[in-house]
Design a protein around this motif. Structure first.
Motif, mmCIF file in Angstrom:
data_model
loop_
_atom_site.group_PDB
_atom_site.id
_atom_site.type_symbol
_atom_site.label_atom_id
_atom_site.label_comp_id
_atom_site.label_asym_id
_atom_site.label_seq_id
_atom_site.Cartn_x
_atom_site.Cartn_y
_atom_site.Cartn_z
ATOM 1 N N PHE A 161 0.825 -1.211 0.000
ATOM 2 C CA PHE A 161 0.000 0.000 0.000
ATOM 3 C C PHE A 161 0.860 1.262 0.000
ATOM 4 C CE2 PHE A 161 -3.847 -2.356 0.744
ATOM 5 C CZ PHE A 161 -4.837 -1.502 0.311
ATOM 6 N N LEU A 190 -4.125 7.127 2.184
ATOM 7 C CA LEU A 190 -2.674 7.017 2.291
ATOM 8 C C LEU A 190 -1.972 8.090 1.466
ATOM 9 C CD1 LEU A 190 -0.150 5.564 3.271
ATOM 10 C CD2 LEU A 190 -0.420 3.933 1.395
ATOM 11 N N PRO A 220 -8.912 3.492 0.750
ATOM 12 C CA PRO A 220 -7.639 3.371 1.482
ATOM 13 C C PRO A 220 -6.458 4.010 0.769
ATOM 14 C CG PRO A 220 -8.341 1.241 0.610
ATOM 15 C CD PRO A 220 -9.482 2.170 0.441
#
Length: 320
Positions: free
Chosen positions: A34, A229, A225
């Motif tokens: 990620f 981030l 998400p």
């Protein structure tokens, strides 16, 4: 019997530890993936020096030898200021007699010359024209795109520089796409009294909402998400967050007359954002103009008569 139970207990503990280690390793791997994805998206959207950027996928104005561009290059003069953040900011000035001025802000990944046709129109309406380059665009300093948020303060400085040179100046702020978000965000700042009105064409309501739209097409499942981030990375690397970079929030503090323009077929900055920014604007005098059949940043070309006729009427009410 007690010995057998002890062995089973040790085996069970070992199994739990193994599972925990595997889970921790998997979590770390997912976290690293990620983080890499977030860094990629940050560079893709905001780093002009990255090898793979969103700018490559945009269909800009490629007619570099149009009559307006030739005229623009012939008449422009280089100018610069220093922003309060220390950046050296460049632009092009097309000066003529009189006290009318138009500051024209270009779009994402673009350059001042892309505003040549708009500069030509304003110039022939009797305005001296300033076309600044956004930070990290063309000749201006900056490592990353400011998406209008950083540039809002730069626009204030440009307006102040005009007012300092001409106390009788009457200024209109005009922006296209990211430039439109820039002038809307500037509307919430303390501008010189010389700024009389603001016109925005197809600006987004906030950086967060615009990037959410873009990510929904690219990675619909991981949208939230990754956006979260990338927002955190932007705060660290570029000094601002997506949620604070909001034209709609800034417009709640607006006082100047404003004209909001949007093409009805715009999907890059969705047409629905027109009502979001218009409704958010606290100005007592505000108007909105929808251009049927116009795609993103194509309203002036789709219906020039309606577009420029509306702008001239609007300007006529606030600038002598």
């Amino acid at each position: 019997m007690a010995i057998k139970m002890q062995k089973k207990s040790k085996q069970g503990t070992h199994g739990i530890k193994t599972a925990a280690a595997l889970f921790a390793a998997l979590s770390a791997l997912i976290g690293a993936a990620f983080l890499c994805a977030g860094n990629f998206l940050f560079n893709f959207a905001l780093n002009p020096k990255a090898g793979f950027t969103m700018k490559r996928f945009l269909n800009g104005d490629t007619d570099r030898e149009s009559a307006e561009r030739v005229w623009y290059r012939k008449h422009r003069k280089s100018v610069f200021i220093k922003g309060e953040d220390g950046l050296r900011l460049y632009g092009w000035n097309l000066r003529q007699a009189g006290h009318r001025y138009a500051i024209l802000c270009h779009g994402y990944g673009g350059e001042p010359e892309e505003m040549a046709s708009y500069a030509n129109k304003f110039y022939h309406m009797g305005y001296s024209v300033l076309t600044p380059a956004a930070q990290a665009h063309e000749r201006s300093d900056g490592k990353y795109y400011g998406m209008g948020w950083k540039e809002r303060r730069h626009v204030v400085r440009w307006a102040e520089s005009i007012a300092a040179a001409d106390a009788d100046a009457e200024i209109v702020l005009f922006g296209l796409s990211m430039g439109a978000a820039t002038v809307m965000m500037a509307a919430g700042e303390t501008l010189p009294d010389n700024v009389k009105c603001i016109i925005e064409d197809c600006g987004y309501s906030s950086v967060l909402e615009e990037f959410a739209v873009r990510l929904s097409y690219m990675l619909p499942v991981l949208n939230a998400p990754l956006l979260f981030l990338t927002d955190k990375l932007c705060r660290i690397r570029a000094g601002y967050g997506f949620s604070e970079a909001s034209a709609a929030e800034q417009l709640k503090k607006a006082k100047l007359p404003m004209l909001f323009i949007h093409g009805e077929q715009d999907t890059f900055v969705p047409y629905a954002m027109l009502d979001l920014v218009y409704d958010a604007c606290a100005s007592k005098e505000k108007e909105k103009l929808s251009i049927p059949d116009a795609e993103h940043a194509r309203a002036a070309m789709t219906n020039p008569k309606l577009y420029w006729g509306s702008i001239e009427k609007f300007l006529g009410r606030y600038i002598r």
